[in-house]
Scaffold this motif. Structure first.
Motif, short mmCIF file in Angstrom:
data_model
loop_
_atom_site.label_atom_id
_atom_site.label_comp_id
_atom_site.label_asym_id
_atom_site.label_seq_id
_atom_site.Cartn_x
_atom_site.Cartn_y
_atom_site.Cartn_z
N GLU A 41 -25.33 44.61 -24.68
CA GLU A 41 -26.08 45.16 -25.79
C GLU A 41 -26.13 44.19 -26.96
O GLU A 41 -27.17 44.02 -27.60
CB GLU A 41 -25.51 46.50 -26.25
CG GLU A 41 -26.37 47.10 -27.34
CD GLU A 41 -25.87 48.42 -27.89
OE1 GLU A 41 -26.66 49.07 -28.59
OE2 GLU A 41 -24.70 48.79 -27.64
N HIS A 42 -25.01 43.55 -27.26
CA HIS A 42 -24.99 42.57 -28.35
C HIS A 42 -26.00 41.47 -28.08
O HIS A 42 -26.76 41.08 -28.97
CB HIS A 42 -23.58 41.98 -28.53
CG HIS A 42 -23.49 41.05 -29.69
ND1 HIS A 42 -23.83 39.71 -29.59
CD2 HIS A 42 -23.15 41.28 -30.98
CE1 HIS A 42 -23.68 39.16 -30.78
NE2 HIS A 42 -23.28 40.08 -31.64
N LEU A 56 -21.02 46.49 -23.84
CA LEU A 56 -21.13 46.10 -25.24
C LEU A 56 -21.63 44.67 -25.36
O LEU A 56 -22.46 44.36 -26.22
CB LEU A 56 -19.78 46.24 -25.95
CG LEU A 56 -19.31 47.68 -26.17
CD1 LEU A 56 -17.85 47.71 -26.58
CD2 LEU A 56 -20.18 48.35 -27.22
N TYR A 110 -24.55 50.21 -32.67
CA TYR A 110 -23.75 49.33 -31.81
C TYR A 110 -22.32 49.21 -32.34
O TYR A 110 -21.35 49.30 -31.58
CB TYR A 110 -24.42 47.95 -31.73
CG TYR A 110 -23.52 46.88 -31.19
CD1 TYR A 110 -23.28 46.77 -29.82
CD2 TYR A 110 -22.88 45.98 -32.04
CE1 TYR A 110 -22.42 45.80 -29.32
CE2 TYR A 110 -22.02 45.02 -31.55
CZ TYR A 110 -21.80 44.93 -30.19
OH TYR A 110 -20.93 43.97 -29.71
#
Length: 100
Positions: free
Chosen positions: A89-90, A86, A59
């Motif tokens: 995903e975090h 992003l 990541y």
């Protein structure tokens, strides 16, 4: 401070100067990533010699725009290169850590 119970609880901790010392390393790495401290997050992730460390590491290299290096770490984590943002995903990684 106890480990947050939800992603919303986690986000509320970002006003602090540092993550709680009693949190798991993965959660600390994600806290630093959310606080725009890539270096601190990377330092933790690269010292985590497990699947979770590889996923966070992947990541972070995706955040930095290094698709080649990110791809290597996603493969080490047993994950496909994500198509989500992003931010998504975090949240996904953080929720996984909170639930396990």
């Amino acid at each position: 401070m106890a480990k947050p119970k939800s992603y919303e609880d986690f986000k509320q901790t970002l006003d602090s100067p540092n993550p709680p010392t009693d949190w798991p390393e993965a959660l600390k790495a994600l806290w630093f990533a959310a606080s725009d401290n890539w270096e601190a997050s990377h330092d933790i992730a690269q010292d985590m010699f497990n699947t979770m460390g590889s996923w966070i590491h992947a990541y972070l290299h995706r955040v930095e725009g290094d698709k080649f290096n990110a791809g290597y770490w996603y493969r080490k984590a047993g994950k496909s290169y994500p198509s989500v943002s992003l931010e998504q995903e975090h949240q996904e990684i953080t929720e996984y850590v909170l639930d396990n």
